[in-house]
Design an enzyme around this catalytic site. Structure first.
Site, PDB file in Angstrom:
ATOM      1  N   GLY A 182       0.579  -1.359  -0.081  1.00 17.06           N
ATOM      2  CA  GLY A 182       0.150   0.194  -0.121  1.00 17.06           C
ATOM      3  C   GLY A 182       0.761   1.645  -0.182  1.00 17.06           C
ATOM      4  N   SER A 183       2.053   1.368  -0.501  1.00 19.04           N
ATOM      5  CA  SER A 183       1.756   2.357  -0.466  1.00 19.04           C
ATOM      6  C   SER A 183       2.382   2.937  -1.602  1.00 19.04           C
ATOM      7  CB  SER A 183       4.564   1.866  -0.897  1.00 19.04           C
ATOM      8  OG  SER A 183       4.108   1.496  -2.489  1.00 19.04           O
ATOM      9  N   ASN A 184       1.581   3.059  -2.651  1.00 17.36           N
ATOM     10  CA  ASN A 184       0.749   3.976  -3.663  1.00 17.36           C
ATOM     11  C   ASN A 184      -0.950   4.638  -2.853  1.00 17.36           C
ATOM     12  OD1 ASN A 184       2.139   4.729  -6.351  1.00 17.36           O
ATOM     13  ND2 ASN A 184       2.207   2.151  -5.987  1.00 17.36           N
ATOM     14  N   MET A 222      -4.018  -7.059  -6.588  1.00 16.90           N
ATOM     15  CA  MET A 222      -2.996  -8.101  -8.201  1.00 16.90           C
ATOM     16  C   MET A 222      -4.149  -9.138  -8.047  1.00 16.90           C
ATOM     17  SD  MET A 222      -0.814  -7.434  -7.986  1.00 16.90           S
ATOM     18  CE  MET A 222       1.193  -6.727  -8.027  1.00 16.90           C
ATOM     19  N   LEU A 265      -9.135  -7.841 -13.180  1.00 15.20           N
ATOM     20  CA  LEU A 265     -10.967  -7.950 -12.934  1.00 15.20           C
ATOM     21  C   LEU A 265     -11.182  -8.185 -13.860  1.00 15.20           C
ATOM     22  CD1 LEU A 265      -9.774  -4.553 -11.472  1.00 15.20           C
ATOM     23  CD2 LEU A 265     -11.187  -6.520 -10.762  1.00 15.20           C
ATOM     24  N   ASN A 305      -5.300   2.089 -13.142  1.00 11.94           N
ATOM     25  CA  ASN A 305      -4.337   1.570 -12.519  1.00 11.94           C
ATOM     26  C   ASN A 305      -2.742   2.190 -12.811  1.00 11.94           C
ATOM     27  OD1 ASN A 305      -3.078  -1.310 -11.634  1.00 11.94           O
ATOM     28  ND2 ASN A 305      -2.721  -1.267 -13.833  1.00 11.94           N
ATOM     29  N   HIS A 329       0.440   0.639 -13.173  1.00  9.03           N
ATOM     30  CA  HIS A 329       2.422   0.159 -13.453  1.00  9.03           C
ATOM     31  C   HIS A 329       3.438   0.569 -13.136  1.00  9.03           C
ATOM     32  CE1 HIS A 329       3.351  -4.103 -15.167  1.00  9.03           C
ATOM     33  NE2 HIS A 329       3.456  -3.673 -16.145  1.00  9.03           N
ATOM     34  N   GLU A 374       6.513   5.913  -9.012  1.00 10.47           N
ATOM     35  CA  GLU A 374       4.643   5.843  -8.971  1.00 10.47           C
ATOM     36  C   GLU A 374       3.900   7.362  -7.825  1.00 10.47           C
ATOM     37  OE1 GLU A 374       4.042   1.919  -8.684  1.00 10.47           O
ATOM     38  OE2 GLU A 374       5.809   1.504  -8.795  1.00 10.47           O
TER      39      GLU A 374
HETATM   40  C1  GAR Z   1       3.665  -1.216  -7.491  1.00 13.01           C
HETATM   41  O1  GAR Z   1       4.882  -1.154  -7.654  1.00 13.01           O
HETATM   42  C2  GAR Z   1       2.614  -1.027  -8.595  1.00 13.01           C
HETATM   43  O2  GAR Z   1       3.306  -0.280  -9.923  1.00 13.01           O
HETATM   44  C3  GAR Z   1       3.141  -2.633  -9.181  1.00 13.01           C
HETATM   45  O3  GAR Z   1       2.498  -2.492  -7.857  1.00 13.01           O
HETATM   46  C4  GAR Z   1       3.313  -2.825  -6.362  1.00 13.01           C
HETATM   47  C5  GAR Z   1       2.270  -2.012  -5.470  1.00 13.01           C
HETATM   48  O4  GAR Z   1       3.134  -2.229  -4.428  1.00 13.01           O
HETATM   49  N1  GAR Z   1       1.860  -3.146  -9.509  1.00 13.01           N
HETATM   50  C6  GAR Z   1       1.746  -3.395 -10.225  1.00 13.01           C
HETATM   51  O5  GAR Z   1       2.213  -4.218 -10.437  1.00 13.01           O
HETATM   52  C7  GAR Z   1       0.258  -4.062 -10.997  1.00 13.01           C
HETATM   53  N2  GAR Z   1       0.477  -4.365 -12.579  1.00 13.01           N
HETATM   54  P1  GAR Z   1       1.898  -0.997  -3.279  1.00 13.01           P
HETATM   55  O6  GAR Z   1       0.763  -1.842  -2.467  1.00 13.01           O
HETATM   56  O7  GAR Z   1       3.318   0.015  -2.094  1.00 13.01           O
HETATM   57  O8  GAR Z   1       1.310   0.170  -3.841  1.00 13.01           O
END
Ligand code: GAR
Length: 222
Positions: free
Chosen positions: A20-22, A98, A101, A115, A117, A182
Site C-alpha cells: 500500500g505505498s501507492n 493483484m 478484473l 491502474n 504499473h 510512482e
Molecule cells: C507497485 O509497484 C505497483 O506499480 C505494482 O505493484 C506495486 C504495489 O506496491 N502494480 C503492478 O504490478 C500491477 N500490474 P504498493 O502496494 O506499495 O503500492
C-alpha cells in the site's frame, strides 16, 4: 467524468492487495487542503494487506472483500462494485491490486477505473517487470498510470515517468527507483482527472493545460 469544481472533491476508491505505498501517496495528497480528491473507501482482497493499516491510521474507511469467499470472479466483482457505489466512489484506483478484473467490472467502471504499473507501458506488461527490464538490457524504464481496459495492463495512458536503468542495478534497487516516481505520478494523475483536464479519445488521453518539458534523455551519457 464530471468536473469537480467549487470546492467539491472527487471521491475515489482505492483497491489494494499488499504493502500500500501507492495508497499512502494518495492519502498524503488528499491531506493537502487544495487537493481536489478524497478517499471514500479502501478495499483489500486480503485481510493481511499492510495498506489497511495505513488507511486506518489515516482515518480512512476500509473494507476487506476476500476473493476466496466468493464462488466466482463475477460474484467477487459484484461485491466490489456494490461497496464502491455504496460509499459514493466516482473513480476507482488500483494500487497494487493483484486480481485480474473481468470485462463486466471494467465496463461498469469504463473511464472511471485507473491502474498504476511499474513500467513504461506498453512495454513490460505483467509481473516480474524489473527482472525482465534488466534481463532485456533496457536503458530506461519507468511507470504508467492508465485507464483500465479488459486486456492486462492495457488502456489509455494518463501519466508516465521515466527512470534510467544502470548496469549494476538489481531488481530491488530498480524497483525502489521506479517506486519513487510512482508516488509522484499517481497523485498527479488523480488530480488531473479530478480537475476534469483528462479526456479519453479512443485509445489515447488528451490533457488540458499541462506545462511540458521538451527534454531528451540519453543513458549512458557520453
Ligand atoms: C507497485 O509497484 C505497483 O506499480 C505494482 O505493484 C506495486 C504495489 O506496491 N502494480 C503492478 O504490478 C500491477 N500490474 P504498493 O502496494 O506499495 O503500492
Amino acid at each position: 467524468m464530471a468536473a469537480v469544481g467549487s470546492g467539491r472533491r472527487l471521491r475515489i476508491g482505492v483497491l489494494i492487495s499488499g504493502r500500500g505505498s501507492n495508497l499512502q501517496s494518495l492519502i498524503d495528497a488528499t491531506k493537502q487542503a487544495d487537493y481536489p480528491a478524497e478517499i471514500g473507501l479502501v478495499i483489500a482482497n486480503t485481510a493481511g494487506a499492510y495498506g489497511l493499516e495505513r488507511a486506518r491510521a489515516a482515518g480512512v474507511a476500509t473494507q476487506v472483500i476476500d476473493h476466496t469467499a466468493y464462488a466466482s470472479r463475477g460474484a467477487f466483482e459484484t461485491a466490489l462494485s456494490e461497496a464502491l457505489n455504496a460509499s459514493g466512489c466516482e473513480l476507482v484506483c488500483l494500487a497494487g491490486f493483484m486480481r485480474l478484473l473481468t470485462e463486466p467490472f471494467v465496463e461498469a467502471w469504463w473511464d472511471r477505473l485507473i491502474n498504476i504499473h511499474p513500467s513504461l507501458l506498453p512495454a513490460f506488461r505483467g509481473l516480474q517487470v524489473h527482472e525482465r527490464v534488466i534481463a532485456y538490457g533496457a536503458r530506461f524504464t519507468g511507470c504508467t498510470v492508465h485507464f483500465v481496459r479488459p486486456a492486462m495492463d492495457d488502456g489509455p495512458i494518463v501519466v508516465q515517468a521515466v527512470v534510467p536503468v544502470f548496469d549494476d542495478d538489481d531488481p530491488d534497487r530498480l524497483a525502489a527507483r521506479v517506486l519513487i516516481e510512482e508516488h509522484r505520478i499517481y497523485p498527479l494523475a488523480v488530480r488531473l482527472i479530478a480537475e476534469a483536464r483528462v479526456r479519453v479519445e479512443g485509445a489515447r488521453v488528451r490533457i488540458a493545460g499541462a506545462p511540458r518539458d521538451d527534454v531528451s534523455l540519453i543513458n549512458p551519457r557520453a
